[in-house]
Motif scaffolding. Structure first.
Motif, PDB file in Angstrom:
ATOM      1  N   SER A 189       0.766  -1.305  -0.059  1.00 53.84           N
ATOM      2  CA  SER A 189       0.029   0.028  -0.032  1.00 53.84           C
ATOM      3  C   SER A 189       0.935   1.029  -0.043  1.00 53.84           C
ATOM      4  CB  SER A 189      -0.948   0.112   1.195  1.00 53.84           C
ATOM      5  OG  SER A 189      -0.292   0.326   2.537  1.00 53.84           O
ATOM      6  N   LEU A 190       0.541   2.194  -0.460  1.00 55.18           N
ATOM      7  CA  LEU A 190       0.963   3.690  -0.536  1.00 55.18           C
ATOM      8  C   LEU A 190       1.455   4.012   0.678  1.00 55.18           C
ATOM      9  CD1 LEU A 190       2.013   5.828  -2.352  1.00 55.18           C
ATOM     10  CD2 LEU A 190      -0.146   6.929  -2.289  1.00 55.18           C
ATOM     11  N   TRP A 191       0.361   3.959   1.671  1.00 51.59           N
ATOM     12  CA  TRP A 191       0.809   4.242   3.316  1.00 51.59           C
ATOM     13  C   TRP A 191       1.889   3.534   3.929  1.00 51.59           C
ATOM     14  CZ3 TRP A 191      -0.308   7.831   6.572  1.00 51.59           C
ATOM     15  CH2 TRP A 191      -0.170   7.853   7.881  1.00 51.59           C
ATOM     16  N   ALA A 192       1.860   2.333   3.484  1.00 51.36           N
ATOM     17  CA  ALA A 192       3.147   1.475   4.004  1.00 51.36           C
ATOM     18  C   ALA A 192       4.377   1.820   3.549  1.00 51.36           C
ATOM     19  CB  ALA A 192       2.622  -0.189   3.765  1.00 51.36           C
ATOM     20  N   LYS A 193       4.479   2.093   2.022  1.00 50.89           N
ATOM     21  CA  LYS A 193       5.659   2.420   1.612  1.00 50.89           C
ATOM     22  C   LYS A 193       6.090   3.782   1.970  1.00 50.89           C
ATOM     23  CE  LYS A 193       4.930  -0.114  -2.760  1.00 50.89           C
ATOM     24  NZ  LYS A 193       4.529   0.006  -4.477  1.00 50.89           N
ATOM     25  N   ILE A 194       5.295   4.544   2.278  1.00 51.44           N
ATOM     26  CA  ILE A 194       5.633   5.961   2.692  1.00 51.44           C
ATOM     27  C   ILE A 194       6.022   6.029   4.323  1.00 51.44           C
ATOM     28  CG2 ILE A 194       4.751   8.365   2.967  1.00 51.44           C
ATOM     29  CD1 ILE A 194       3.519   8.042   0.345  1.00 51.44           C
ATOM     30  N   LYS A 216      14.485   4.120   3.748  1.00 51.43           N
ATOM     31  CA  LYS A 216      13.490   2.951   2.928  1.00 51.43           C
ATOM     32  C   LYS A 216      12.235   4.186   3.031  1.00 51.43           C
ATOM     33  CE  LYS A 216      14.696  -1.446   4.991  1.00 51.43           C
ATOM     34  NZ  LYS A 216      14.456  -2.575   5.835  1.00 51.43           N
ATOM     35  N   ALA A 217      12.304   5.323   3.942  1.00 45.90           N
ATOM     36  CA  ALA A 217      11.038   6.310   3.654  1.00 45.90           C
ATOM     37  C   ALA A 217      11.276   7.188   2.553  1.00 45.90           C
ATOM     38  CB  ALA A 217      11.126   6.809   4.970  1.00 45.90           C
ATOM     39  N   PRO A 218      10.564   7.327   1.613  1.00 42.63           N
ATOM     40  CA  PRO A 218      10.900   7.989   0.385  1.00 42.63           C
ATOM     41  C   PRO A 218      10.828   9.613   0.631  1.00 42.63           C
ATOM     42  CG  PRO A 218       8.777   6.927   0.167  1.00 42.63           C
ATOM     43  CD  PRO A 218       9.503   6.379   1.204  1.00 42.63           C
ATOM     44  N   PHE A 219       9.930  10.047   1.260  1.00 42.88           N
ATOM     45  CA  PHE A 219       9.512  11.408   1.520  1.00 42.88           C
ATOM     46  C   PHE A 219       9.703  11.760   3.015  1.00 42.88           C
ATOM     47  CE2 PHE A 219       6.578   9.825  -1.710  1.00 42.88           C
ATOM     48  CZ  PHE A 219       7.315  10.218  -2.818  1.00 42.88           C
ATOM     49  N   ALA A 260      -7.440   8.221   5.913  1.00 40.80           N
ATOM     50  CA  ALA A 260      -9.020   7.887   6.024  1.00 40.80           C
ATOM     51  C   ALA A 260      -9.181   6.894   4.920  1.00 40.80           C
ATOM     52  CB  ALA A 260      -9.685   9.196   5.735  1.00 40.80           C
ATOM     53  N   ILE A 261      -8.645   6.801   3.721  1.00 43.38           N
ATOM     54  CA  ILE A 261      -9.200   5.976   2.599  1.00 43.38           C
ATOM     55  C   ILE A 261      -8.051   4.750   2.689  1.00 43.38           C
ATOM     56  CG2 ILE A 261      -9.691   7.960   1.200  1.00 43.38           C
ATOM     57  CD1 ILE A 261      -7.120   7.774  -0.370  1.00 43.38           C
TER      58      ILE A 261
END
Length: 508
Positions: free
Chosen positions: A19-24, A168-171, A436-437
């Motif tokens: 998920s995007l949340w996990a990656k970020i 590992k955290a891109p941003f 939220a999403i």
């Protein structure tokens, strides 16, 4: 003492996640104690390899190779993955050690699958283990310092183990820091309620903050204190001594009783960007929010006014609630929470289902005495996938109806838009929408609806929830099997079940 090859594994999550949340964000959720233990082991003359599992890595490829000893740190939700990894390494003659919250909550279960299980851990415990480590089988050995350590390795000492994870955290890259351990409050459901509060060295904090300015411009820093700011003036002085105002961006969990207007002004001056106060209940636990003598609607209005005041100083606030407390009955507590969301539309609500984590808190013993604990596998004990305490004043279907209704209200498109419009700043707006999403909002809502449907349509499923059956529903077993993937083959046969009343039997 011979030099050992040691691996340290910090399990941030329990299964792969793309998920995007996990990656970020997952890399920003690393724990501090695995880094401290890795540092202590190196200082004792051993070779250490550390990995932080965020769900994005191929864990099989990432695992330390050719080691003598493995430390694994795990929350209870990742315990089955930890058990499987331990079984894998023990089959190859490697000794394994479990630490972290699960080791404190369920030590008697964990010793079946590890050579050593650590409760409170200081350097003396680590030194003793390293000097005398031998396989402990069939049952492992419990070791505990008796209390939290008075000092820990600071950021600079453990930077070697922090930096690879942050890469590992891109941003957003958030550095974990600790200013105190324990908590002076005695919320009976909390793991820190019986841990004596003690501040760590303020000079070390100042030094660590100065060090971080050599690595990042205005670094993001998350305080992992159970309740930040108990010794408020000294904490602010430690920050102010490190650099000019607003040199850092801080995140902290703190009680509303600490967040007075003078304190909020200081927090703003020192760069606090996010606060996570606990509201918990509209009927009890008011000592954390200066509302000990009021309840219900009156408390909602007072807390909302307080939260809105906090937003004048801090751009991001998460308010934490526990659903299913014994003081709750009927629709009112859920409706009061909706009114709070109306009054404070920019606050992000964090909802937790009441969960009793083994030996973590005194209240758990009372639940066990009353026969209200359910043996949900550890995989689901993360405050939202399963409530392992039978509610006192609700039928299960009624309870899930109300949880679903509140979650729908909090994360409806209308609520998301309203929160977005009332929130200041790009990062807070983005965080609110993403949470939220993601699995935290819409994902939980989907899961709750499935559980509710199963309660109505599957009699065996309902019997498990009522405590009439110990047979784990296939619904849950299939989720575990899917989440563990290749690690399912290494999960010990007995690990899907545990003695949910071990705390009571030990205390008797």
């Amino acid at each position: 003492m011979r030099s050992l090859k040691i691996g340290v594994i910090d399990l941030v999550c329990k299964n792969p996640s793309n998920s995007l949340w996990a990656k970020i964000m997952h890399a920003n959720l690393a724990s501090i104690m695995p880094q401290v233990v890795a540092t202590w082991c190196e200082q004792e003359g051993h070779t250490v390899t550390m990995i932080c599992y965020t769900g994005s890595e191929d864990l099989v490829k990432e695992l330390p190779k050719n080691v003598d000893l493995i430390f694994i740190s795990s929350f209870t939700q990742a315990a089955l993955l930890a058990y499987a990894i331990s079984n894998y390494f023990r089959s190859r003659g490697v000794m394994t050690v479990l630490g972290g919250p699960h080791a404190r909550c369920y030590p008697d279960d964990a010793i079946q699958y590890f050579d050593y299980v650590l409760g409170f851990t200081d350097r003396r415990i680590i030194t003793e283990l390293l000097n005398n480590c031998t396989p402990q089988r069939p049952a492992g050995k419990k070791m505990c310092a008796g209390k939290q350590p008075a000092s820990l390795c600071g950021v600079q000492e453990r930077w070697k183990f922090i930096e690879p994870t942050l890469k590992k955290a891109p941003f957003i890259k958030i550095v974990p820091i600790l200013g105190s351990v324990g908590c002076p409050y005695t919320c009976p459901f909390c793991i820190d309620s019986t841990v004596t509060y003690q501040a760590l060295d303020f000079k070390t904090i100042t030094s660590d903050l100065q060090f971080l300015l050599t690595k990042y411009k205005r670094p993001y820093i998350a305080w992992h204190d159970p309740n930040f700011g108990i010794r408020f003036d000294e904490s602010m002085q430690a920050i102010a001594s490190a650099a000019p105002p607003k040199s850092f961006r801080f995140i902290a969990e703190s009680s509303l009783s600490i967040l007075t207007e003078p304190h909020l002004n200081k927090l703003k001056e020192n760069g606090f960007n996010a606060l996570l106060p606990g509201v918990e209940s509209w009927y009890e636990l008011g000592n954390k929010s200066r509302s000990a003598h009021i309840t219900g609607t009156e408390k909602v209005k007072q807390i909302s006014e307080h939260i809105n005041k906090v937003f004048r100083y801090v751009p991001y606030v998460q308010t934490n609630f526990v659903l299913g407390l014994d003081s709750d009955s009927g629709a009112e507590p859920f409706e009061l929470t909706k009114r709070f969301l109306d009054y404070s539309p920019n606050a992000f609500p964090g909802f937790s289902l009441l969960t009793a984590f083994g030996e973590a808190a005194p209240l758990n013993l009372e639940y066990q005495k009353a026969g209200r604990i359910l043996p949900f596998p550890f995989h689901f004990l993360n405050n939202h996938l399963a409530m392992n305490v039978k509610p006192k004043n609700y039928d299960w279907v009624d309870f899930y109806d109300k949880v679903i209704d509140l979650t729908e209200y909090a994360f409806s498109p209308k609520a998301i838009y309203r929160r977005f419009m009332h929130t200041q700043g790009f990062t807070p707006k983005w965080m609110n929408v993403m949470r939220a999403i993601s699995s935290e909002g819409w994902g939980r809502l989907k899961f709750y609806r499935q559980v509710r449907q199963n309660l109505v349509q599957d009699r065996s499923f309902r019997k498990y929830f009522e405590g009439e059956s110990q047979q784990l529903p296939e619904f849950y077993k299939n989720i575990i099997k899917k989440d563990l993937g290749v690690w399912w083959q290494w999960l010990p046969d007995t690990a899907l079940s545990h003695n949910a009343y071990a705390y009571l039997q030990k205390a008797s």
